[in-house]
Design a protein around this motif. Structure first.
Motif, PDB file in Angstrom:
ATOM      1  N   TYR A   1      33.734  38.851  43.543  1.00 32.59           N
ATOM      2  CA  TYR A   1      34.252  38.129  42.374  1.00 32.59           C
ATOM      3  C   TYR A   1      33.259  37.187  41.711  1.00 32.59           C
ATOM      4  N   PRO A   2      32.532  36.332  42.450  1.00 38.55           N
ATOM      5  CA  PRO A   2      31.622  35.440  41.722  1.00 38.55           C
ATOM      6  C   PRO A   2      30.460  36.176  41.056  1.00 38.55           C
ATOM      7  N   GLN A   3      30.224  37.399  41.485  1.00 38.54           N
ATOM      8  CA  GLN A   3      29.142  38.185  40.891  1.00 38.54           C
ATOM      9  C   GLN A   3      29.608  38.884  39.608  1.00 38.54           C
ATOM     10  N   CYS A   4      30.916  39.062  39.486  1.00 37.65           N
ATOM     11  CA  CYS A   4      31.485  39.839  38.376  1.00 37.65           C
ATOM     12  C   CYS A   4      31.366  39.071  37.070  1.00 37.65           C
ATOM     13  N   ILE A   5      30.862  39.747  36.026  1.00 39.52           N
ATOM     14  CA  ILE A   5      30.705  39.083  34.738  1.00 39.52           C
ATOM     15  C   ILE A   5      31.850  39.450  33.795  1.00 39.52           C
ATOM     16  N   GLY A   6      32.789  40.259  34.279  1.00 43.49           N
ATOM     17  CA  GLY A   6      33.977  40.567  33.477  1.00 43.49           C
ATOM     18  C   GLY A   6      33.736  41.514  32.324  1.00 43.49           C
ATOM     19  N   CYS A   7      32.756  42.410  32.442  1.00 45.07           N
ATOM     20  CA  CYS A   7      32.467  43.320  31.329  1.00 45.07           C
ATOM     21  C   CYS A   7      33.496  44.441  31.225  1.00 45.07           C
ATOM     22  N   ARG A   8      34.172  44.703  32.348  1.00 47.76           N
ATOM     23  CA  ARG A   8      35.255  45.696  32.413  1.00 47.76           C
ATOM     24  C   ARG A   8      34.793  47.150  32.323  1.00 47.76           C
ATOM     25  N   TYR A   9      33.496  47.404  32.428  1.00 49.18           N
ATOM     26  CA  TYR A   9      33.040  48.797  32.446  1.00 49.18           C
ATOM     27  C   TYR A   9      33.717  49.543  33.600  1.00 49.18           C
ATOM     28  N   CYS A  10      33.774  48.894  34.768  1.00 54.26           N
ATOM     29  CA  CYS A  10      34.301  49.574  35.946  1.00 54.26           C
ATOM     30  C   CYS A  10      35.781  49.908  35.776  1.00 54.26           C
ATOM     31  N   GLN A  11      36.471  49.006  35.086  1.00 59.21           N
ATOM     32  CA  GLN A  11      37.890  49.238  34.857  1.00 59.21           C
ATOM     33  C   GLN A  11      38.088  50.503  34.028  1.00 59.21           C
ATOM     34  N   VAL A  12      37.230  50.665  33.043  1.00 61.58           N
ATOM     35  CA  VAL A  12      37.321  51.835  32.174  1.00 61.58           C
ATOM     36  C   VAL A  12      36.895  53.099  32.922  1.00 61.58           C
ATOM     37  N   ALA A  13      35.902  52.948  33.795  1.00 63.08           N
ATOM     38  CA  ALA A  13      35.366  54.117  34.488  1.00 63.08           C
ATOM     39  C   ALA A  13      36.308  54.657  35.552  1.00 63.08           C
ATOM     40  N   CYS A  14      37.219  53.830  36.036  1.00 54.89           N
ATOM     41  CA  CYS A  14      38.082  54.267  37.128  1.00 54.89           C
ATOM     42  C   CYS A  14      39.121  55.265  36.636  1.00 54.89           C
ATOM     43  N   PRO A  15      39.081  56.494  37.139  1.00 58.58           N
ATOM     44  CA  PRO A  15      40.037  57.507  36.657  1.00 58.58           C
ATOM     45  C   PRO A  15      41.457  57.252  37.165  1.00 58.58           C
ATOM     46  N   TYR A  16      41.587  56.369  38.142  1.00 53.67           N
ATOM     47  CA  TYR A  16      42.902  56.127  38.739  1.00 53.67           C
ATOM     48  C   TYR A  16      43.549  54.842  38.237  1.00 53.67           C
ATOM     49  N   THR A  17      42.869  54.156  37.336  1.00 58.95           N
ATOM     50  CA  THR A  17      43.340  52.898  36.740  1.00 58.95           C
ATOM     51  C   THR A  17      43.824  51.879  37.781  1.00 58.95           C
ATOM     52  N   VAL A  18      43.012  51.682  38.816  1.00 57.81           N
ATOM     53  CA  VAL A  18      43.416  50.715  39.837  1.00 57.81           C
ATOM     54  C   VAL A  18      42.640  49.403  39.729  1.00 57.81           C
ATOM     55  N   LYS A  19      41.819  49.289  38.697  1.00 56.39           N
ATOM     56  CA  LYS A  19      41.091  48.025  38.531  1.00 56.39           C
ATOM     57  C   LYS A  19      41.751  47.232  37.408  1.00 56.39           C
ATOM     58  N   HIS A  20      41.898  45.946  37.643  1.00 56.50           N
ATOM     59  CA  HIS A  20      42.642  45.123  36.694  1.00 56.50           C
ATOM     60  C   HIS A  20      41.822  43.925  36.267  1.00 56.50           C
ATOM     61  N   PHE A  21      41.837  43.666  34.978  1.00 56.21           N
ATOM     62  CA  PHE A  21      41.143  42.491  34.470  1.00 56.21           C
ATOM     63  C   PHE A  21      42.141  41.342  34.403  1.00 56.21           C
ATOM     64  N   ASN A  22      41.747  40.180  34.878  1.00 56.83           N
ATOM     65  CA  ASN A  22      42.679  39.052  34.716  1.00 56.83           C
ATOM     66  C   ASN A  22      42.317  38.245  33.480  1.00 56.83           C
ATOM     67  N   TRP A  23      43.215  38.309  32.535  1.00 52.83           N
ATOM     68  CA  TRP A  23      42.962  37.726  31.220  1.00 52.83           C
ATOM     69  C   TRP A  23      43.213  36.233  31.185  1.00 52.83           C
ATOM     70  N   THR A  24      44.046  35.775  32.097  1.00 52.85           N
ATOM     71  CA  THR A  24      44.442  34.371  32.028  1.00 52.85           C
ATOM     72  C   THR A  24      44.159  33.677  33.352  1.00 52.85           C
ATOM     73  N   LYS A  25      44.121  32.371  33.311  1.00 50.43           N
ATOM     74  CA  LYS A  25      43.938  31.583  34.516  1.00 50.43           C
ATOM     75  C   LYS A  25      45.121  31.884  35.432  1.00 50.43           C
ATOM     76  N   PRO A  26      44.857  32.169  36.720  1.00 54.42           N
ATOM     77  CA  PRO A  26      45.977  32.533  37.584  1.00 54.42           C
ATOM     78  C   PRO A  26      46.993  31.398  37.725  1.00 54.42           C
TER      79      PRO A  26
ATOM     80  N   SER B   1      40.534  34.596  48.364  1.00 53.04           N
ATOM     81  CA  SER B   1      40.208  33.658  47.291  1.00 53.04           C
ATOM     82  C   SER B   1      41.171  33.813  46.131  1.00 53.04           C
ATOM     83  N   VAL B   2      41.314  32.735  45.389  1.00 52.39           N
ATOM     84  CA  VAL B   2      42.023  32.806  44.121  1.00 52.39           C
ATOM     85  C   VAL B   2      40.954  33.113  43.087  1.00 52.39           C
ATOM     86  N   ARG B   3      41.111  34.243  42.423  1.00 56.12           N
ATOM     87  CA  ARG B   3      40.062  34.660  41.503  1.00 56.12           C
ATOM     88  C   ARG B   3      40.070  33.803  40.247  1.00 56.12           C
ATOM     89  N   PRO B   4      38.878  33.513  39.729  1.00 58.86           N
ATOM     90  CA  PRO B   4      38.845  32.790  38.457  1.00 58.86           C
ATOM     91  C   PRO B   4      39.248  33.730  37.327  1.00 58.86           C
TER      92      PRO B   4
END
Lengths: 166, 227
Positions: free
Chosen positions: B97-122, B137-140
């Protein structure tokens, strides 16, 4: 603009000096001027007597009034620090120790892994805490990922991101 | 090196949703409000896909619990510009998580749609905050979240095994969803270890994986329903 800044500095500077003075006099960043040296060196206590989970738990734990009470029911010294402690003990209030060494929630650090399995001495990471006469107010080693990884590399321990990150 | 994987017996799955709830609690997955939800921003690291077959009154419902498949050839990791997502030596597809820059490429690339972007503060209802899982961890805001195969459980299990002076045994490390399943429809273990149940079940004639033609080689197998 300039004037305001001058006034601001004029106010803050004496305030911070007073703060620094008071800080040096008592517990620093801690609520009580706890003295490791007096317990560890002069009274032969072991780290594990107080940090009871440092060998078998992830967190070492910082002792609080339940433990201090064993020896500090009533004043045995003239010290201000002990008087402060007694007010906590008698009111059965928790001492709000500030934790100095902190790993963020996304990384896994376990004392058991390092102290028991890795057979590392507290000193390796915390320095000679037992000889400190003032409370711990800053980490001996700044807790950074490089610090973790350098030691792991030297000792052939995994540096896979998922060994620590979660 | 073990290769962690899961087998889900669709014959035993009733679609009760216990795994979905267990996952949400275990991984501190935030609850998003109705507005966000309407935009498709609900985060479920374990979800149940339900399909309806036939016509009323002869309708048949099918359920498929769907975690991250921890593919042997994950399309998502290849597109990550910062290596925040990668497959580790034990086959788990990690998301740092701290390495992730939130570009969401991986979310798009996943054919199974199991990756989720968190748009708001949890956010959680007040009474839940106290009960957050301290091992996770609580993700930022602004990172991609996913099923981790409950890697925090693996970290602890490895340590416990080391303290006991033995190797990791089957059952020492099991994700929350598998543990919660009331009908024991889910199995978890080392796919390469012939003694582990999963390695036997994956050879069953009922075993299949989703969209196998993609060549992703998911490490989550399903056992088809017997009619």
């Amino acid at each position: 603009m300039k004037i305001k800044q001058v006034i601001l500095i004029g106010l803050l500077l004496p305030a911070s000096l007073v703060f620094a003075y008071l800080n040096g006099r008592d517990g620093g960043s801690q609520p009580i001027a706890y003295n490791h040296n007096m317990h560890v060196q002069e009274n032969d206590m072991e780290c594990l007597d107080c940090h009871v989970y440092a060998e078998d738990g992830a967190r070492a734990s910082i002792p609080n009034v339940e433990l201090c009470r064993d020896c500090h029911e009533e004043a045995s010294t003239e010290s201000e620090a002990e008087a402060a402690l007694l007010s906590y003990v008698n009111d059965n209030r928790r001492i709000p120790w500030r934790q100095i060494n902190v790993v963020p929630d996304y990384a896994y650090f376990s004392h058991r892994r390092h102290v028991k399995l890795g057979e590392l001495d507290c000193v390796a990471c915390h320095g000679e805490v037992g000889e400190m006469v003032k409370p711990v107010s800053e980490p001996f080693q700044e807790v950074t990922m490089d610090w973790c990884m350098d030691c792991h590399e030297a000792r052939n321990v995994s540096n896979d991101c998922y060994a620590c990150h979660r | 090196m073990p290769k962690w994987g899961m087998v889900i017996d669709l014959n035993k799955c009733t679609g009760c949703g216990e795994c979905v709830t267990a996952c949400k609690v275990e991984l501190n997955v935030p609850v998003v409000g109705p507005e966000e939800s309407a935009k498709g921003r609900t985060i479920l690291c374990m979800d149940i896909l339900s399909t309806y077959e036939g016509e009323f009154p002869e309708v048949k419902m099918r359920h498929m619990p769907r975690p991250c498949f921890h593919c042997e050839h994950p399309p998502c990791t290849k597109v990550c510009p910062v290596r925040a997502t990668y497959k580790n030596d034990e086959g788990i597809v990690a998301q740092i998580y701290p390495q992730c820059i939130g570009c969401r490429y991986c979310q798009v690339a996943c054919p199974y749609t199991v990756k989720h972007f968190n748009w708001t503060k949890p956010e959680w209802p007040e009474e839940r905050c106290e009960a957050l899982n301290p091992d996770v961890s609580v993700r930022p805001e602004g990172v991609v979240e996913k099923c981790t195969f409950c890697v925090h459980r693996l970290q602890k299990a490895k340590e416990q095994a080391a303290v006991d002076g033995r190797d990791l045994r089957e059952g020492d490390y099991v994700p929350a969803c598998v543990e919660s399943c009331p009908t024991k429809a889910m199995y978890f273990g080392d796919l390469d270890n012939p003694k582990h149940k999963v390695s036997q079940l994956k050879k069953s004639h009922r075993a299949f994986r989703l969209m196998e033609d993609l060549g992703t080689e998911p490490k989550v197998y399903y056992l088809s329903e017997v009619e």
